[in-house]
Structure formats: structure tokens, C-alpha cells
Design a protein around this motif. Structure first.
Motif: not given
Length: 797
Positions: A414-420, A466-473, A735-741
Motif C-alpha cells: 500500500p505504500m506505493l499507492l499512498i505515496t502516488a 489507508a494504512l488502517t483499511g489496507s492492513l486490517l482489510g 483518498l485513503g478509502l480509494l487506496v484501500t479499495t
């Protein structure tokens, strides 16, 4: 340049304090994780425990050695071999031989023969030694003489208590009579010989392993636990360090960039006064050095203070062994200091590059409204990172989809997507504010006009959500996939489990129940040499094919369960050879080499589709799970008698063995691990959010004064500031929800290619809590400095 930078720092200290705090906290975070990781690289030498007073210990072969063209490959055997009978007979001629038998009694309670207690040495603290089959001596202070214990080996009576001389309690044990221990554990894999070590070695040869001195620790229970603990700690702190390092670098760079962007009016005046672009860049670079150096030093001091506290927490939580402590390491401080200083310089220089290149009039014009917040360099970097993320996910899905399901992968990807997304966020701010605020012209105009400010404040929210959603998701999605696999695979009505194993007479009583189909399975392992150089261990279950087919519906891609026999094996598609009818050379759990025919093949799934063999190919493996179709719970409990076997219905067992939640249903160690990885990073992001909002709001005094002159009341201005803060948080959350999805979509695709089914599981409660916390923090951090600014007189230009 130095004098100008010093005067600027002195006159604009409130603008630089935010950058100082962000950098100090970021460096401290990196230092803490670096110190913890460095301290987990080495373990203290463990002394022998159970056999500290034993002269010589002879241990059966417990390691598989397979020669390859590039050297021997080794794996720990699932079922260690006993010392050969001929060797035992030869050793008895040399001196007294005491056979050791260790077996699980209940949970973490183990059983030993009383004759081995003298080798720790253990001494009686109360009572006497055991004499009858139902008598035991217990260690520790959890039991008392006369107490009766119900165990997986029946009900026993404590007739004595013992403690190890000169050592802390290292185990919870029950000592039985030698005869009872031999009946409960017929196979002895190690023994003590009271004879000269050299003579014992000559008698043993290469048929077993002779242990003396410190090597006697290898005869203790789980001798590799320190190595396993180190591996776990390295993985934990490595993951936490990677996430924390990313968050701190991301936030520090964003904060420094925003701090420089706030000074565009000042840069415009300097350019009008004749300053060259190089002079502006050198001034900003000098300011970054003056702020970054002390801030990095303070961060290292914070890390030195916080690292021992972290070590105590992970030990108390059971994530680390009792011996873990922060060592005397220097390189983490160097890493943290120079990383922080480099990030400060890069963030400041990158942000000042555009200010140095613009003409004086253009710089003054853009000081009021962000007309080109998304620069060409930012657009190119963001697009490159976004394309890189898409290409790497696509290639992984096409070549090795299982890699996306590994923890290290779904934590780092997710870090690539978060930075982008953060780099491209200025282009998304205005459309999102129009969607979020269809009415409310002033709030929408302020958020849309100050794109840089909105993007800078939304960045910590973006990374938090994004971190919360990506890791826990990712965890919830994978857990749901595993639970779905287990639910489809298990057709039995009841699942019986016992860590101590099932005695043969207990299995006979269960099989004698009318109207039931009983499938008893044992945990073992199978080893295969892949491509001639890699010795791979596969978890295996030993089961009777007919009973297995009646109680389990294996997901087969080829073959049939009923084709399994003593000359065959069921594998999965992860094996290099997985064609039905083909023979494969394997090593069984006790190291025996066999050539077995592939009877059936399972898809890879989430990784729980292991290997199935018959009990003949898992000698020495104890039955630890029984699946029963038909019957009733009452009848099963009557057949089990006075044992501590767990009797669960299918649904109860699935809920226990395959929790589908994230943190709420996880075990304590998993929960603490997630809190360590996420909690520290999210706490830092929250502090950065407050810090950035304080910087942004404090810079708007003239704007607030203009609103007051236009007739706005103090309450109206504060409500406007609060509404703007909520809008910015909403932008970051979307934006964080977009990265998570996007991230979870890749995991969902990998599961589909692995023949595992699960919908995307978004952790809505955690996302709502995280967003709510950010919103509350943002409103407080925006309203308080705004109220302070409104009570001060501000002159308008």
C-alpha cells in the motif's frame, strides 16, 4: 545566507516549530524501531535446563539431511527418531541409562518420568514421589498436594510438588512414575547415560547425537525457541520499522514542503528585491539544516528513551521472550539522524525549487491562490509511482498470485499507492470538495483555492485511513477466505480436539458409537526436494481415506480422496510436480524416504490446503483431531469420559479456529502485533495532523481579520474553520478509502486465482473510528489557534 536564515528562524519561529516537532518525532520513531530491530538480532546463550546435571545425553536423530549439488539441505523432523534399540542395549553396558519421555498433558502442561527429575535437578518442596499410576509430582505453585487434576491422560492426584534447584521455573510439568510414563509415551527419543562421554560417543557412532556441556540444552523442550523468537521479533520489528519509517518520512517531507510553500509571498518579495533563484534555494537549504540538525538530535534522544519502554511492553505482552532488552547499538542512531536530516533537506529543497524558478510578479500573484499546485515534477512522480504499483500487481497476479497474500507483501504494497495518491492529491482536491460540499460557497471556495494547504492537511488523514483499511482489510479478507475454505471443507457435525492427543482406547470408544462416522487425523509433515536444491516442508495430515471422505469435502482439482492409500499422497498445485498418477520422492515426518504416487491434487487456496497421507506414512504422529458425523454431543462426552477433550459443533469449531474479524477476534499476540505496527504509525500521523493544522491556521490571521471586518462574528469564523477542517478530513478519508479499495482489489484477484473465494472485507468500524478521531483532532487543532488569532489584533496590508 547564514545570517538571513538565522533571522528568518528567529522572526518566523512559529512556522518552523511544526517542522521541528514533526522531524523530531519521525527521527525518534525510526530510532526506536532501529534499536528494537538491532537488539533482536542476537539472543543470549541459553544454559541447559532439564538436563543441567546430566553427565551425557543421547538424542535420536531429529534433523533431516538431504544432499544436493550445492550442499546438504536440512529440515527439522516432525517426528524425531528414537535412539535405536541396539544402541540402547550397548549403552546399558557402559552405565546407568535413564530413558526420557516427554508428552503433552494439557495445554502447556507436559509430562515426564520421575526418574528424570534428578537431572535438572528438581527437588521436592512438599509431599513425596509418585508411586501409583494416578499419582504425580507437580512443578510450580499452581497446584498443591492432594489436589486432583483432570487432564487429557485422565484424572491424577498430586502427591508432591517440586522446583528446579538454582533456576527459575522453566516449565509446567507433571512427573509420573516411570511405568506410567512409558505407557503414556511408549517411544523415547532421548536418554541420559551415566558414563564417560568419549566411551558413549564410540558406542553411539553416527546412529544418534551425543550431547555434553552446553549442548545439553538441545535436549530441552523446544530448543529452537530462541531462534524462533528472534525470527518473530525480526519480522515484527522489521514490519513495524518499515511502516513507521515510511510514515515518518512521508509526513516529514510533506510538513517541510508545506512550511516552505507557506512562504511564497516572502519568496516573491525576495525575488522582487533582486534575489536570484540560487540564493533562495541556498537560504531554504540553510534553514532546513538549522532546523533539521537539532530536530534529528532531539529525535535520537527521544528514541533512546522510548526504546526500553517498547521492549518492556512487548515482553509483558508475550511478543518477546523474557530475556529481550534493548542493547548498546550505535548504528540505529546514525540511521535515524541522517535519514531525518536528508528528508528535511530533500523536502525543503524540492518545495523551494518552484519558488526559486518563478518570476517575481508570478510569485506574488500565486501567493494568494494556488493556481498550479500540481507541478510537472509532482505529476510525473505520482504517475510513475501509480504505474509502478499497477504493473507490479499485474505481474504478480500473472506469475505468483500467492505472493500478494503474504504479510510482508500486503503490509508494504500500500505504500506505493499512498505515496502516488498523495502526490496527485492536488488534482483531486477541487473535484472532491465540490462533491462533498454541493452548497456552502465560502467553505468550498477556501478549500478549493488553498489546494496546497488542503492537500498538506489531508496527507496525514490519507495515510492513517489507508494504512488502517489496507492492513486490517487485508487481514479480514484473508481470514474470511480461510473461513470459507474451512466451512466448505468441513461436513462433520462435531470436531473434537486435544493438544495431548487421543489415547487408542478413547478412539475405540468413539468409533463404537452407533450411527456415527469418525475420522481421526494426526498432524505430521512431508518434505520434498524442489528443483534438486530446495528442501520444502509441507504440513500434512494423516487420515484414513474412507473416513476422511465421509467427514471432509476436500477441494480437489484432480483425482479422488478414496484413491489415497499407503502408496500414495494427496498434494496441492503449489508442488512442482502435481499430476495425478505421477510418483514423487518425499521424506516422511520421521525422515523415511518414500516414493509415493499422487492420488489427488488440491488447489493452492489460501495456503491451508496442505498434504494428506495415510497413518502408515506418519508413524509416531499422535491423533490430535477427530471429526464426527452423526451422533450427539452428550453421547460423545460419555464416550470420552474423564478427559479434557474439547467437543465443539461444526459452527463452534469454525468460529474458534477461523475467526473472521480483525482485531476483536484475534488472539492476544496477534492483536498486540497489529497495535505495534499500526498504533505507533497512526499516533504519529495524528500528531502530524494536529501539527500541520496548527501551522496552517496560524498563517491565516489576515484572512480572519478580513472576515471580521466584513461583518462575520467570532462564532461564524470558528464554525467556518471547523467546517473547513472537517472537509479536509473527509477529502483525506476518501483518498485513503480509494487506496484501500485498490489494494484489497489486488488481494481479491489473487484469492480468485488461487481458487479461494472471499469478498473484499473493509474494516468499517476501525475506519469509522480512525476517521472520527482524525476529525475530532482536526477540529480542535484548527479552532483553538483560530480563536487565539481572533483575539489578537492583526493589521491588514
Amino acid at each position: 545566507m547564514l545570517m538571513l536564515a538565522l533571522r528568518t528562524l528567529r522572526s518566523r519561529w512559529t512556522a518552523f516549530i511544526g517542522s521541528f516537532v514533526a522531524l523530531a518525532l519521525g527521527v525518534g520513531l525510526i530510532a526506536v524501531m532501529g534499536l528494537a530491530l538491532a537488539s533482536s538480532l542476537d539472543a543470549p546463550e541459553r544454559a541447559p535446563e532439564r538436563f543441567a546435571a546430566a553427565p551425557v545425553v543421547v538424542k535420536g536423530q531429529d534433523t533431516l539431511h538431504v544432499p544436493t549439488p550445492i550442499g546438504d539441505r536440512t529440515q527439522r523432523l516432525a517426528q524425531p527418531r528414537p535412539v535405536p534399540a541396539g544402541t540402547v542395549a550397548a549403552l546399558r553396558k557402559l552405565g546407568r541409562v535413564t530413558e526420557d519421555r516427554t508428552f503433552v498433558v494439557r495445554g502447556d502442561l507436559v509430562g515426564h518420568p520421575w526418574s528424570t527429575a534428578a537431572f535438572a535437578p528438581y527437588e521436592l518442596t512438599a509431599g513425596r514421589a509418585p508411586r501409583a499410576a494416578d499419582e504425580v509430582v507437580a512443578t510450580g505453585d499452581r497446584t498443591a498436594v492432594g489436589q486432583r487434576l483432570r487432564t487429557g491422560r485422565g484424572v491424577v492426584r498430586v502427591v508432591g510438588t517440586a522446583s528446579a534447584v538454582g533456576a527459575r521455573g522453566f516449565e509446567n510439568a507433571l512427573f509420573y512414575t516411570d511405568a506410567r510414563a512409558a505407557a503414556l509415551s511408549p517411544v523415547s527419543t532421548q536418554l541420559v547415560v551415566e558414563a564417560d562421554a568419549a566411551t558413549v560417543r564410540r558406542a553411539v557412532g553416527d546412529r544418534a547425537r551425543v550431547l555434553t556441556g552446553d549442548e545439553r540444552r538441545l535436549a530441552d523442550a523446544d530448543p529452537g525457541r530462541d531462534a524462533e523468537a528472534l525470527t518473530t521479533l525480526n519480522a515484527l520489528f522489521g514490519t513495524a520499522g518499515g511502516v513507521s519509517g515510511f510514515v515518518s518520512v512521508f509526513v516529514v517531507a510533506s510538513t517541510f514542503a508545506f512550511a516552505v510553500a507557506q512562504r511564497r509571498r516572502e519568496f516573491g518579495l525576495l525575488r522582487t528585491a533582486g534575489a536570484t533563484p540560487g540564493q533562495i534555494r541556498r537560504t531554504v537549504l540553510t534553514e532546513a539544516l538549522l532546523v533539521g540538525g537539532p530536530a534529528s538530535a532531539v529525535g535520537c534522544a527521544l528514541g533512546a528513551y522510548a526504546a526500553p519502554w517498547l521492549a518492556e511492553r512487548v515482553v509483558d505482552g508475550g511478543l518477546a521472550p523474557a530475556w529481550f532488552a534493548i542493547g548498546d547499538h550505535v548504528w540505529p542512531y546514525h540511521l535515524a539522524f541522517w535519514t531525518g536530516l536528508s528528508v528535511a533537506l530533500c523536502g525543503a529543497v524540492a518545495a523551494s525549487w518552484r519558488a526559486g524558478r518563478t518570476a517575481p510578479a508570478q510569485a506574488l500573484r500565486e501567493a494568494a491562490v494556488d493556481e498550479r499546485a500540481l507541478t510537472r515534477g509532482r505529476l510525473l512522480c505520482g504517475a510513475a509511482l501509480l504505474i509502478t504499483a499497477a504493473v507490479t500487481v499485474t505481474l504478480t497476479l500473472l506469475t505468483d498470485p500467492g505472493d500478494l497474500l503474504h504479510r510482508k507483501t500486503y503490509v508494504s504494497r500500500p505504500m506505493l499507492l499512498i505515496t502516488a495518491t498523495a502526490l496527485l492529491s492536488p488534482a483531486l482536491v477541487r473535484p472532491l470538495t465540490r462533491i462533498l460540499i454541493p452548497c456552502g460557497v465560502l467553505v468550498r471556495s477556501n478549500a478549493g483555492a488553498a489546494v496546497r494547504r488542503t492537500a498538506a492537511v489531508a496527507a496525514p488523514v490519507l495515510i492513517t485511513v489507508a494504512l488502517t483499511g489496507s492492513l486490517l482489510g487485508a487481514t479480514a479478507t484473508l481470514n474470511a477466505a480461510r473461513a470459507t475454505e474451512a466451512r466448505e471443507r468441513t461436513v462433520a457435525d462435531f470436531v473434537l480436539t486435544s493438544p495431548a492427543g487421543f489415547a487408542p482406547d478413547t478412539l475405540r470408544r468413539l468409533r463404537a458409537l452407533p450411527g456415527t462416522e469418525v475420522s481421526a487425523t494426526a498432524s505430521s509433515a512431508v518434505y520434498v526436494l524442489e528443483e534438486g536444491v530446495a528442501l520444502i516442508k509441507s504440513e500434512a495430515r494423516a487420515a484414513d481415506p474412507g473416513a476422511l471422505a465421509a467427514t471432509v469435502r476436500l477441494p480437489l482439482s484432480a483425482g479422488r480422496v478414496t484413491d489415497l492409500d499407503d502408496d500414495s499422497i494427496i498434494v496441492n498445485e503449489e508442488w512442482a510436480r502435481h499430476e495425478v498418477g505421477r510418483r514423487v520422492t518425499v521424506w516422511l515426518g520421521d525422515g523415511t524416504r518414500r516414493s509415493l504416487r499422487i492420488a489427488a491434487v488440491m488447489p493452492v487456496g489460501t495456503g491451508d490446503n496442505g498434504v494428506y497421507v495415510t497413518p502408515a506414512n506418519a508413524r509416531g504422529a499422535a491423533v490430535d483431531r477427530v471429526e464426527v458425523k452423526g451422533g450427539s454431543a452428550a453421547a460423545l462426552r460419555r464416550a470420552l469420559g474423564a478427559t479434557d477433550v474439547s467437543v465443539l459443533t461444526r459452527d463452534e469449531w469454525l468460529r474458534t479456529a477461523y475467526p473472521t474479524g480483525t482485531l476483536t477476534d484475534a488472539d492476544e499476540k496477534t492483536r498486540l502485533g497489529f497495535l505495534l505496527v499500526l498504533g505507533i504509525a497512526l499516533l504519529y500521523s495524528g500528531i502530524s495532523l494536529a501539527n500541520t493544522l496548527l501551522m496552517a491556521t496560524s498563517d491565516r490571521r489576515r484572512e480572519f481579520a478580513s472576515l471580521r471586518l466584513a461583518g462575520a462574528t467570532t462564532g461564524q469564523v470558528l464554525r467556518l474553520v471547523a467546517a473547513e477542517a472537517l472537509v479536509v478530513v473527509a477529502v483525506g478519508a476518501l483518498l485513503g478509502l480509494l487506496v484501500t479499495t485498490l489494494d484489497l482489489t489486488g488481494i481479491r484477484g489473487a484469492l480468485h486465482l488461487q481458487s479461494a473465494r472471499s469478498p473484499i472485507r473493509l474494516p468499517w468500524p476501525e475506519l469509522a473510528a480512525t476517521t472520527g478521531a482524525c476529525a475530532l483532532l482536526a477540529v480542535i487543532s484548527a479552532v483553538l489557534p483560530a480563536a487565539h488569532a481572533l483575539h489578537r489584533k492583526t493589521s491588514l496590508p
